[in-house]
Enzyme design. Sequence first.
Site, mmCIF file in Angstrom:
data_model
loop_
_atom_site.group_PDB
_atom_site.id
_atom_site.type_symbol
_atom_site.label_atom_id
_atom_site.label_comp_id
_atom_site.label_asym_id
_atom_site.label_seq_id
_atom_site.Cartn_x
_atom_site.Cartn_y
_atom_site.Cartn_z
ATOM 1 N N ARG A 53 0.846 -1.087 0.000
ATOM 2 C CA ARG A 53 -0.087 -0.043 0.185
ATOM 3 C C ARG A 53 0.804 1.324 -0.074
ATOM 4 N NH1 ARG A 53 2.071 1.741 4.052
ATOM 5 N NH2 ARG A 53 0.753 3.461 3.730
ATOM 6 N N GLY A 54 0.334 2.589 -0.027
ATOM 7 C CA GLY A 54 1.057 3.514 -0.097
ATOM 8 C C GLY A 54 1.269 3.797 -1.867
ATOM 9 N N ALA A 55 1.013 5.148 -2.246
ATOM 10 C CA ALA A 55 0.930 5.403 -3.545
ATOM 11 C C ALA A 55 2.165 5.039 -4.487
ATOM 12 C CB ALA A 55 0.757 7.092 -3.687
ATOM 13 N N ARG A 90 -6.798 -0.148 -7.272
ATOM 14 C CA ARG A 90 -7.171 1.073 -5.967
ATOM 15 C C ARG A 90 -7.401 2.224 -7.091
ATOM 16 N NH1 ARG A 90 -4.046 1.122 -0.708
ATOM 17 N NH2 ARG A 90 -6.204 2.111 -0.098
ATOM 18 N N GLN A 204 -2.730 2.507 9.870
ATOM 19 C CA GLN A 204 -1.438 2.493 9.358
ATOM 20 C C GLN A 204 -0.352 3.385 10.123
ATOM 21 O OE1 GLN A 204 -4.273 3.045 7.593
ATOM 22 N NE2 GLN A 204 -4.245 2.366 5.407
ATOM 23 N N ASP A 245 -1.685 10.858 -2.140
ATOM 24 C CA ASP A 245 -2.042 9.636 -3.350
ATOM 25 C C ASP A 245 -2.307 10.446 -4.597
ATOM 26 O OD1 ASP A 245 -2.660 8.734 -0.265
ATOM 27 O OD2 ASP A 245 -2.511 6.925 -1.947
ATOM 28 N N ASN A 255 -5.104 12.489 0.636
ATOM 29 C CA ASN A 255 -4.275 11.589 1.353
ATOM 30 C C ASN A 255 -5.436 10.780 2.178
ATOM 31 O OD1 ASN A 255 -1.613 10.658 2.032
ATOM 32 N ND2 ASN A 255 -2.088 11.658 4.027
ATOM 33 N N LYS A 256 -4.762 10.195 2.905
ATOM 34 C CA LYS A 256 -5.758 9.614 3.959
ATOM 35 C C LYS A 256 -6.647 9.999 4.804
ATOM 36 C CE LYS A 256 -5.323 5.633 4.074
ATOM 37 N NZ LYS A 256 -6.284 4.959 3.569
HETATM 38 O O1 MRU Z 1 -4.643 3.378 2.006
HETATM 39 P P1 MRU Z 1 -3.154 3.487 1.881
HETATM 40 O O2 MRU Z 1 -2.459 3.073 3.348
HETATM 41 O O3 MRU Z 1 -2.588 2.989 0.619
HETATM 42 O O4 MRU Z 1 -2.866 4.991 1.961
HETATM 43 C C1 MRU Z 1 -1.495 5.551 2.034
HETATM 44 C C2 MRU Z 1 -1.538 6.887 2.243
HETATM 45 O O5 MRU Z 1 -2.493 7.661 2.425
HETATM 46 C C3 MRU Z 1 -0.418 7.576 2.033
HETATM 47 O O6 MRU Z 1 -0.031 8.941 3.027
HETATM 48 C C4 MRU Z 1 0.149 7.948 0.734
HETATM 49 O O7 MRU Z 1 -0.151 6.985 -0.248
HETATM 50 C C5 MRU Z 1 1.699 8.327 0.495
HETATM 51 S S1 MRU Z 1 2.782 6.903 0.817
HETATM 52 C C6 MRU Z 1 4.258 7.654 0.797
#
Ligand code: MRU
Length: 374
Positions: A53-55, A90, A204, A245, A255-256
């Site tokens: 996970r994470g962009a 996603r 997370q 993201d 973002n989250k």
């Molecule tokens: O749902 P996730 O855990 O994939 O969400 C991740 C985030 O929101 C991060 O802040 C973002 O992707 C940046 S990761 C360097």
Amino acid sequence: MKIQGVSHRSIEIIPGRKTVRILDQTVLPHALEWRELAGLADVVEAIKTMRVRGAPLIGATAAFGCFFALRDDPGDDMVARAYTELLATRPTAVNLRWALDRIRRVVVSQPPGARAEAAWAEAGAISEEDVRTNQAIGAHGLALLRGAARRKAPGSGPLQIMTHCNAGWLGCVDWGTALAPIYQAHDAGLEVHVWVSETRPRGQGASLTAWELGQHNVPHTLVVDNEAGHLAQRGLVDLMIVGADRVTARGDAANKIGTYLKALAARAHHLPFYVALPVSTIDWTMTDGIRDIPIEQRSGREVTHVAGIAGDGRREEVLITPAGTVARNDAFDVTPAEVITGLVTEHGVFEASAAGLGQLAEALGRTRPGTATT
Ligand code: MRU
């Protein structure tokens, strides 16, 4: 970055073999499980279930997924199928589309027999670039942290930084985006302390950021998401920094979920609020992020249930609501550009505005935002 003192990346090429392994983020921090990905279906599953996970990491992993698909069938239909299946995993992180576009651009110019090889090379390049990019984000962010530390009253303790979710090396190939400046500050001897917000519902912050920072010995304290306003009001936060993201051509940042409320708390208390991102997180085709960024809707079960490790070491999931409660689960929110102090990229820090993104576009040799498509 290091796990128990040994350098690792969140996705690693298995030496001597054309395959990769990932650190399964659904079982961290309670177990350290590396999983080999061997085919397109494995990659689709790993992204959908958030083992990765994470962009930036989603993009890098998807790129290897294209390699697996083309190794099995290098025809035009498979190029299209792999692209479509991976893109559908996603919806919010634009790095996914960016990586898939990059692979597709490279492979379509090759005869079928050369496509898998070309995809492997490009996926490797995306991973390597991610590491260098995040190191550069770290260096630019470190300058901001040093500046903030200088502005603090002498003797007032460490620089107090708040972050949200996990924008560390687990969300990238290495270093992280929002956490890269923090690691570099810590390594440079700047005294920092990080407020890690839990990040309901998937946690997370609690499970990944707290673990990462702990592995690197960065002082940190876990807080519930709702502490942001309270801590800011009490003068216990100097600065906030988060990942992203998708950032639009005028600087709105997805973002989250919960990021937006933190930005509002920062604004109310005159605190800097930075978003750290690689250029691959910018969607140059979009302007109004609140209207146009697709927000992933996840299962309400992530809200009604909480998972963790029981006393006997077994993983358990428990219901925390009345049975049958309906829950809504927007995985991301959008922070409007006007409440973002700056965008920390590998090319420097830019204003979150059409003008700031325009300057970045010029530095990249791109046409002004809104006129380009990729
Ligand atoms: O749902 P996730 O855990 O994939 O969400 C991740 C985030 O929101 C991060 O802040 C973002 O992707 C940046 S990761 C360097």
